[in-house]
Scaffold this motif. Structure first.
Motif, PDB file in Angstrom:
ATOM      1  N   GLU A  54      -5.010  18.666  -3.181  1.00  0.00           N
ATOM      2  CA  GLU A  54      -4.267  18.819  -4.326  1.00  0.00           C
ATOM      3  C   GLU A  54      -5.743  19.559  -5.667  1.00  0.00           C
ATOM      4  O   GLU A  54      -5.697  20.813  -6.052  1.00  0.00           O
ATOM      5  CB  GLU A  54      -4.988  17.459  -4.808  1.00  0.00           C
ATOM      6  CG  GLU A  54      -3.466  16.598  -4.720  1.00  0.00           C
ATOM      7  CD  GLU A  54      -3.060  15.754  -5.394  1.00  0.00           C
ATOM      8  OE1 GLU A  54      -4.081  14.952  -5.884  1.00  0.00           O
ATOM      9  OE2 GLU A  54      -2.593  14.259  -5.129  1.00  0.00           O
ATOM     10  N   GLU A  55      -7.365  19.002  -4.574  1.00  0.00           N
ATOM     11  CA  GLU A  55      -8.338  19.802  -5.363  1.00  0.00           C
ATOM     12  C   GLU A  55      -8.258  21.471  -4.818  1.00  0.00           C
ATOM     13  O   GLU A  55      -8.772  22.517  -4.938  1.00  0.00           O
ATOM     14  CB  GLU A  55      -9.550  19.441  -4.685  1.00  0.00           C
ATOM     15  CG  GLU A  55      -9.569  17.875  -5.996  1.00  0.00           C
ATOM     16  CD  GLU A  55      -9.487  17.753  -6.978  1.00  0.00           C
ATOM     17  OE1 GLU A  55     -10.085  19.018  -7.709  1.00  0.00           O
ATOM     18  OE2 GLU A  55      -9.437  17.072  -7.396  1.00  0.00           O
ATOM     19  N   VAL A  72       0.581  -1.169  -0.155  1.00  0.00           N
ATOM     20  CA  VAL A  72       0.290   0.228  -0.074  1.00  0.00           C
ATOM     21  C   VAL A  72       0.422   1.003  -0.483  1.00  0.00           C
ATOM     22  O   VAL A  72       1.600   1.307   1.058  1.00  0.00           O
ATOM     23  CB  VAL A  72      -0.178   0.430   1.405  1.00  0.00           C
ATOM     24  CG1 VAL A  72      -1.542   1.350   0.562  1.00  0.00           C
ATOM     25  CG2 VAL A  72      -1.735  -1.256   1.148  1.00  0.00           C
ATOM     26  N   THR A  73       0.547   2.273  -0.917  1.00  0.00           N
ATOM     27  CA  THR A  73       1.208   3.517  -1.060  1.00  0.00           C
ATOM     28  C   THR A  73       0.444   4.355  -0.541  1.00  0.00           C
ATOM     29  O   THR A  73      -0.413   4.591  -1.683  1.00  0.00           O
ATOM     30  CB  THR A  73       2.305   3.767  -2.466  1.00  0.00           C
ATOM     31  OG1 THR A  73       2.830   2.507  -3.022  1.00  0.00           O
ATOM     32  CG2 THR A  73       2.832   4.583  -2.615  1.00  0.00           C
ATOM     33  N   LEU A  74       1.022   4.765   0.381  1.00  0.00           N
ATOM     34  CA  LEU A  74       0.079   6.586   1.122  1.00  0.00           C
ATOM     35  C   LEU A  74       0.657   7.879   0.462  1.00  0.00           C
ATOM     36  O   LEU A  74       1.885   7.989  -0.145  1.00  0.00           O
ATOM     37  CB  LEU A  74       0.362   6.746   2.071  1.00  0.00           C
ATOM     38  CG  LEU A  74       0.248   5.114   3.420  1.00  0.00           C
ATOM     39  CD1 LEU A  74       0.521   5.979   4.719  1.00  0.00           C
ATOM     40  CD2 LEU A  74      -1.092   5.168   2.567  1.00  0.00           C
ATOM     41  N   PRO A  75      -0.167   8.625   0.355  1.00  0.00           N
ATOM     42  CA  PRO A  75       0.221   9.911  -0.611  1.00  0.00           C
ATOM     43  C   PRO A  75       1.011  10.610  -0.290  1.00  0.00           C
ATOM     44  O   PRO A  75       1.081  10.618   1.449  1.00  0.00           O
ATOM     45  CB  PRO A  75      -0.973  10.665  -1.103  1.00  0.00           C
ATOM     46  CG  PRO A  75      -2.484  10.255   0.289  1.00  0.00           C
ATOM     47  CD  PRO A  75      -1.881   8.463   0.631  1.00  0.00           C
ATOM     48  N   GLY A  76       2.337  11.443  -0.668  1.00  0.00           N
ATOM     49  CA  GLY A  76       2.940  11.599   0.095  1.00  0.00           C
ATOM     50  C   GLY A  76       4.627  11.079   0.563  1.00  0.00           C
ATOM     51  O   GLY A  76       5.005  11.856   1.373  1.00  0.00           O
ATOM     52  N   ARG A 115      -7.942  10.435   1.370  1.00  0.00           N
ATOM     53  CA  ARG A 115      -9.230  11.957   0.771  1.00  0.00           C
ATOM     54  C   ARG A 115      -8.110  13.314   0.781  1.00  0.00           C
ATOM     55  O   ARG A 115      -8.848  14.264   0.341  1.00  0.00           O
ATOM     56  CB  ARG A 115      -9.991  11.940   1.871  1.00  0.00           C
ATOM     57  CG  ARG A 115     -11.512  12.279   1.417  1.00  0.00           C
ATOM     58  CD  ARG A 115     -12.355  12.323   2.378  1.00  0.00           C
ATOM     59  NE  ARG A 115     -13.521  11.211   2.242  1.00  0.00           N
ATOM     60  CZ  ARG A 115     -12.847   9.777   3.129  1.00  0.00           C
ATOM     61  NH1 ARG A 115     -12.539  10.434   4.718  1.00  0.00           N
ATOM     62  NH2 ARG A 115     -13.680   8.488   3.050  1.00  0.00           N
ATOM     63  N   ASP A 116      -7.461  13.318   2.134  1.00  0.00           N
ATOM     64  CA  ASP A 116      -7.020  14.687   2.402  1.00  0.00           C
ATOM     65  C   ASP A 116      -5.912  14.854   1.622  1.00  0.00           C
ATOM     66  O   ASP A 116      -6.019  15.560   1.173  1.00  0.00           O
ATOM     67  CB  ASP A 116      -6.783  14.566   3.741  1.00  0.00           C
ATOM     68  CG  ASP A 116      -7.377  14.009   4.757  1.00  0.00           C
ATOM     69  OD1 ASP A 116      -8.669  14.544   4.811  1.00  0.00           O
ATOM     70  OD2 ASP A 116      -7.532  13.973   6.430  1.00  0.00           O
ATOM     71  N   ALA A 117      -5.395  14.074   0.928  1.00  0.00           N
ATOM     72  CA  ALA A 117      -4.250  14.623  -0.296  1.00  0.00           C
ATOM     73  C   ALA A 117      -5.020  14.815  -1.124  1.00  0.00           C
ATOM     74  O   ALA A 117      -4.604  16.100  -1.965  1.00  0.00           O
ATOM     75  CB  ALA A 117      -3.367  12.625  -0.396  1.00  0.00           C
TER      76      ALA A 117
END
Length: 394
Positions: free
Chosen positions: A313-314, A194-198, A307-309
């Motif tokens: 971005e949005e 599993v790769t997490l954002p950031g 979702r936070d990442a």
């Protein structure tokens, strides 16, 4: 008379003093008797007056009671008439209510009969559903037997744990943030990464939990057999934890913590209850043993991070678009100001045109007012010179 008659309170009393005292006492007694008689007469007169007053009040009360009795008799007669009328109305009302109640009872019985028939129909449908459920239960029993056979096989049991882990991860994370059986730089293939954002490092999840020793522990009957099975559990889990730490901890490529998935909640509970030393050993090796519910909780946490990442971005995209929108608004304000300047210039030009038109009109009116037919008029300057002089004067 001066002889001592007797001694009173150590004082000698003579016969003269005794006679005088007796006379005074007799006089006082007569006065007291007269006062008593006068008071008795006054009391009797007062009592007679009070008795007469009471008699008069009694007569008045008797007369008032007679009047009240007459009024009460009249009211009783009126009430008897009203009650007789009301009794007739009540009888009619009761009859009407009974008719209405009879109709309502009939309608209620008819409705209850209809509802009973509907309930019986639904009950038959439920019985049919129950028959279907019983058939499904029979099928489920056979499937459970098949599942037991699957869990008895090591390879099939590993595939079952892998499938359950994949189902939990697929339900919680987008496909871009996990991979099954990926190849690491050392050639190893973990069950899931599993790769997490950031963070470019992946979180390793292993689903090959050793279940044979737990099966042996549950089937053990004696104390020696349970001890032997417990020792095997500690050894198998310790070896597997060591293998995960040696195979999947790669600096810069994977996280410094890994998850060991147990596909059974009961086995996870037994492990925490009876093998706390194994749990502590896994923690020291930075291996977290998780059950299906704990893995789902961890996946939900990762989902919130994803979702936070995405929201960040949005938000950056929204900020960029808002900046562009503000620039467009500023340009629109500048263009509106230029247009306002053009409008003011046009208004000034129109005012100048109106002024010129007014002057032309006034001059035309003066030209129209000139009299060219008056032969006796005095000689004047030529027309062009006169007009030039007028223009100069203006």
């Amino acid at each position: 008379m001066t002889e001592i008659a007797f001694i009173l309170l150590e004082r000698p009393v003579t016969w003269a003093e005794a006679a005088l005292g007796f006379a005074i006492a007799s006089l006082a007694l007569l006065v007291i008797v007269a006062l008593s008689a006068w008071r008795g007469g006054s009391q009797r007169a007062f009592e007679a007056a009070m008795a007469a007053e009471r008699a008069r009040e009694m007569d008045d009360k008797v007369a008032e009671m007679s009047r009240l009795q007459a009024e009460l008799t009249g009211r009783m007669q009126s009430m008897a008439e009203i009650l007789s009328t009301r009794q007739g109305d009540l009888a009619r009302l009761v009859a009407d209510r009974m008719d209405g109640l009879r109709q309502q009872v009939g309608a209620g019985l008819e409705q209850n009969t209809r509802q009973t028939n509907e309930s019986l129909g639904r009950l038959q449908e439920r019985l049919a559903v129950i028959d279907t459920a019983q058939k499904n239960l029979t099928s489920l029993t056979s499937e459970v037997v098949t599942l037991r056979d699957v869990l008895a096989n090591k390879q099939a049991r590993g595939a079952y744990g892998q499938g359950r882990m994949e189902a939990i991860i697929r339900d919680g994370l987008p496909s871009a943030f996990f991979a099954f059986q990926p190849q690491l730089s050392n050639g190893r293939r973990p069950d899931c990464l599993v790769t997490l954002p950031g963070d470019g490092r992946g979180l390793v999840i292993d689903a090959k939990f050793p279940l044979e020793s737990f099966t042996q522990l549950r089937e053990a009957r004696g104390e020696d057999a349970r001890k032997a099975a417990g020792s095997r559990v500690r050894n198998d889990v310790g070896v597997h934890v060591k293998d995960i730490a040696e195979r999947y901890f790669l600096p810069g490529e994977t996280q410094d913590i890994a998850l060991l998935f147990v596909p059974s909640e009961s086995i996870y509970a037994d492990l925490h209850e009876h093998f706390d030393d194994v749990i502590q050993k896994a923690h020291r090796a930075r291996i977290m043993i998780v059950s299906p519910s704990l893995l789902a909780l961890a996946i939900q946490l990762m989902q919130s991070l994803v979702r936070d990442a995405r929201m960040r971005e949005e938000a950056q995209v929204i900020q960029s678009e808002v900046g562009k929108l503000l620039a467009d608004v500023r340009r629109l304000g500048e263009r509106a100001e230029k247009l306002d300047q053009h409008f003011r210039q046009a208004q000034d030009d129109v005012a100048g045109i109106r002024t010129s038109a007014g002057k032309i009109t006034s001059r035309g009116e003066r030209i129209v007012a000139l009299d060219f037919d008056d032969a006796k008029a005095e000689p004047t300057l030529p027309f062009a010179q006169g007009l030039a002089l007028k223009n100069a004067a203006e």
